[in-house]
Design an enzyme around this catalytic site. Structure first.
Site, PDB file in Angstrom:
ATOM      1  N   LYS A 133      -8.147  -1.530   6.794  1.00 47.06           N
ATOM      2  CA  LYS A 133      -8.592  -2.419   5.713  1.00 47.06           C
ATOM      3  C   LYS A 133      -7.664  -3.614   5.557  1.00 47.06           C
ATOM      4  CE  LYS A 133      -7.456   1.265   2.442  1.00 47.06           C
ATOM      5  NZ  LYS A 133      -7.884   2.584   2.853  1.00 47.06           N
TER       6      LYS A 133
ATOM      7  N   HIS B 232       0.846  -1.197   0.000  1.00 53.57           N
ATOM      8  CA  HIS B 232       0.000   0.000   0.000  1.00 53.57           C
ATOM      9  C   HIS B 232       0.878   1.243   0.000  1.00 53.57           C
ATOM     10  CE1 HIS B 232      -4.218   1.301   0.500  1.00 53.57           C
ATOM     11  NE2 HIS B 232      -3.665   2.415   0.942  1.00 53.57           N
TER      12      HIS B 232
ATOM     13  N   SER C  97      -6.658   4.480   8.392  1.00 55.72           N
ATOM     14  CA  SER C  97      -7.286   4.194   7.105  1.00 55.72           C
ATOM     15  C   SER C  97      -6.587   3.021   6.412  1.00 55.72           C
ATOM     16  CB  SER C  97      -7.214   5.454   6.234  1.00 55.72           C
ATOM     17  OG  SER C  97      -7.524   5.158   4.913  1.00 55.72           O
TER      18      SER C  97
ATOM     19  N   ARG D 142     -13.026  12.452   4.389  1.00 55.85           N
ATOM     20  CA  ARG D 142     -11.749  13.172   4.540  1.00 55.85           C
ATOM     21  C   ARG D 142     -11.385  13.874   3.245  1.00 55.85           C
ATOM     22  NH1 ARG D 142      -7.876   8.742   5.531  1.00 55.85           N
ATOM     23  NH2 ARG D 142      -6.246  10.293   5.638  1.00 55.85           N
TER      24      ARG D 142
ATOM     25  N   ASP E 224     -13.883   2.735   7.198  1.00 58.48           N
ATOM     26  CA  ASP E 224     -12.850   3.431   6.421  1.00 58.48           C
ATOM     27  C   ASP E 224     -13.423   3.930   5.101  1.00 58.48           C
ATOM     28  OD1 ASP E 224     -10.198   4.389   5.712  1.00 58.48           O
ATOM     29  OD2 ASP E 224     -10.297   2.824   4.188  1.00 58.48           O
TER      30      ASP E 224
HETATM   31  N1  URA Z   1      -4.218   5.418   1.516  1.00 53.54           N
HETATM   32  C1  URA Z   1      -5.284   5.122   2.309  1.00 53.54           C
HETATM   33  O1  URA Z   1      -5.868   4.051   2.184  1.00 53.54           O
HETATM   34  N2  URA Z   1      -5.650   6.003   3.223  1.00 53.54           N
HETATM   35  C2  URA Z   1      -5.042   7.190   3.409  1.00 53.54           C
HETATM   36  O2  URA Z   1      -5.437   7.942   4.278  1.00 53.54           O
HETATM   37  C3  URA Z   1      -3.943   7.509   2.586  1.00 53.54           C
HETATM   38  C4  URA Z   1      -3.551   6.600   1.641  1.00 53.54           C
END
Ligand code: URA
Length: 425
Positions: free
Chosen positions: A187, A82, A183, A168, A161
């Site tokens: 997940k 990620h 966030s 956000r 989320d």
């Molecule tokens: N990726 C995400 O899933 N959440 C964030 O807040 C920033 C990047």
């Protein structure tokens, strides 16, 4: 404790208990707490911050706001990657099939664009027919069958989320370490993966402005991830210019195909291999990153990585030969000679968004073919009249203004800029 009291306590800089945070997240997930209340809470967090224990409580409350998956019946560990977000960051598109081709099961759960940054989910959605809304059961079945699935957040996994992410984006509350950590990790914890490789970006196109802030975010992500049983590795990387050459959804899909053919931009390839190597090491498919990189490099000329990408697209219903193409393009030429000295990366992301590649409001529809191709990187020499960028679009009205903004975002000077590393650790 009423929700209003919780908001006021955070607004006043007080620490919240895990119970208060869970109550807030559960209330928001089921609709008892409304968008304006959560927006106000997020702004309070943005200004007052959260302690590590509050961040852990927030992450865990969001992770358990829906179902959690148990990834059984897979051959080996499941490792995801990620990024904290950047411009032109379509790495996942090439990385997921590449790593899957090396035999590591990949279940990648991605998000929509956030702020000026693009989201893998929107990029995948630019492939006509591509289904990102798989249920967890379907995704798992697909990983068992072909070794890889790329999905959006389902309604079942970390639904808090999904709602907070969109909020956000629309309320100027993205750039906060605790909110980013919760966030990303909520997940991943809900998806039941074994390990995670993080690309923590800093610079003028990232949510963390400098290296020190990125290191701080990295530390929090590692601590909270490990506490929740995840194996984690993080690379801190530069986002002071867009990654690769493409900024925009279908443009980035085409670029990912080039990368998997071994013909992609050098920085994109370097980062894809570095992150992929960390994934293979974490997943015990290689003993060290050097060996892992060699394995990955070998999958490109044989066509195995590209075949895995096509297989993934086909299995999820996508028609890769029907990628949308913009009706118009406008080339931008260098007004003077010199070197590409710097780029305002956020501004480039915003120009792409305004061309249609991203959302300005959460309800906006994306124009998947819109975006920008950059023909130069920082440090490249350039002559007056050389091509700097091409803008792709379908709605013509604002283009002259955007052309000016794009030109201003790419700074040309007589002196060559100092080189900076792409990857910091
Ligand atoms: N990726 C995400 O899933 N959440 C964030 O807040 C920033 C990047």
């Amino acid at each position: 404790m009423s929700v209003l009291e919780t908001i006021i306590r955070k607004r006043n800089g007080q620490r919240l208990s895990a119970g208060e945070i869970k109550e807030l997240i559960d209330g928001y997930s089921c609709g008892d707490i409304l968008d304006y209340q959560m927006a106000s809470f997020l702004m309070a967090v943005y200004f007052q911050g959260m302690s590590l224990s509050e961040t852990i409580a927030l992450t865990e409350a969001m992770a358990h706001s829906g179902k959690t998956l148990h990834l059984t019946g897979l051959k080996g560990m499941v490792i995801d990657k990620h990024s904290t977000g950047g411009v032109g960051d379509g790495i996942s598109l090439a990385l997921a099939p590449l790593v899957a081709a090396a035999g590591l099961p990949v279940l990648m759960m991605s998000g929509r664009g956030l702020g000026h940054t693009g989201g893998t989910l929107d990029k995948l959605a630019s492939i006509p027919g591509f289904r990102t809304a798989l249920t967890s059961r379907q995704a798992l079945r697909q990983v068992r069958k072909i070794g890889v699935a790329m999905i959006g957040q389902t309604a079942e996994l970390a639904p808090a989320d999904k709602k907070i992410y969109a909020l956000r984006d629309a309320t100027g509350t993205v750039e906060n370490i605790s909110l980013i950590c919760a966030s990303i990790l909520s997940k991943k914890i809900a998806a039941g993966i074994d390990g995670l490789v993080l690309d923590v970006k800093f610079g003028n196109g990232a949510f963390m402005p400098n290296y020190a802030a990125a290191k701080q975010l990295t530390q929090v992500l590692i601590t909270v991830g490990k506490k929740n049983g995840l194996k984690i590795k993080a690379l801190v990387t530069d986002m002071n210019q867009p990654l690769g050459n493409a900024v925009g959804n279908s443009l980035e899909i085409s670029q990912a195909i080039e990368v998997l053919k071994g013909e992609g931009p050098a920085d994109f390839m370097t980062l894809t291999l570095a992150l992929g190597a960390e994934m293979l090491v974490l997943g015990k498919k290689a003993g060290n990153v050097k060996e892992a990189e060699q394995i990955l490099r070998g999958l490109i000329p044989t066509g195995q990585a590209l075949d895995k990408f096509y297989c993934l697209v086909k299995t999820q219903g996508g028609k890769i030969n029907q990628l949308p193409v913009a009706k118009h393009k406008l080339v931008i030429k260098a007004p003077v000679s010199g070197y590409i000295y710097s780029m305002s990366t956020r501004e480039i992301g915003l120009v792409a968004t305004m061309l249609g590649a991203g959302r300005q409001k959460k309800e906006d529809l994306i124009d998947y073919s819109a975006g920008i191709l950059l023909h130069k990187k920082i440090g490249d020499p350039i002559q007056a009249g050389d091509l700097v960028a091409t803008m792709y679009y379908n709605k013509a009205g604002i283009v002259p203004e955007l052309k000016k903004r794009l030109l201003a975002a790419i700074v040309i000077r007589k002196t060559k800029p100092a080189r900076h590393p792409l990857i910091y650790n």
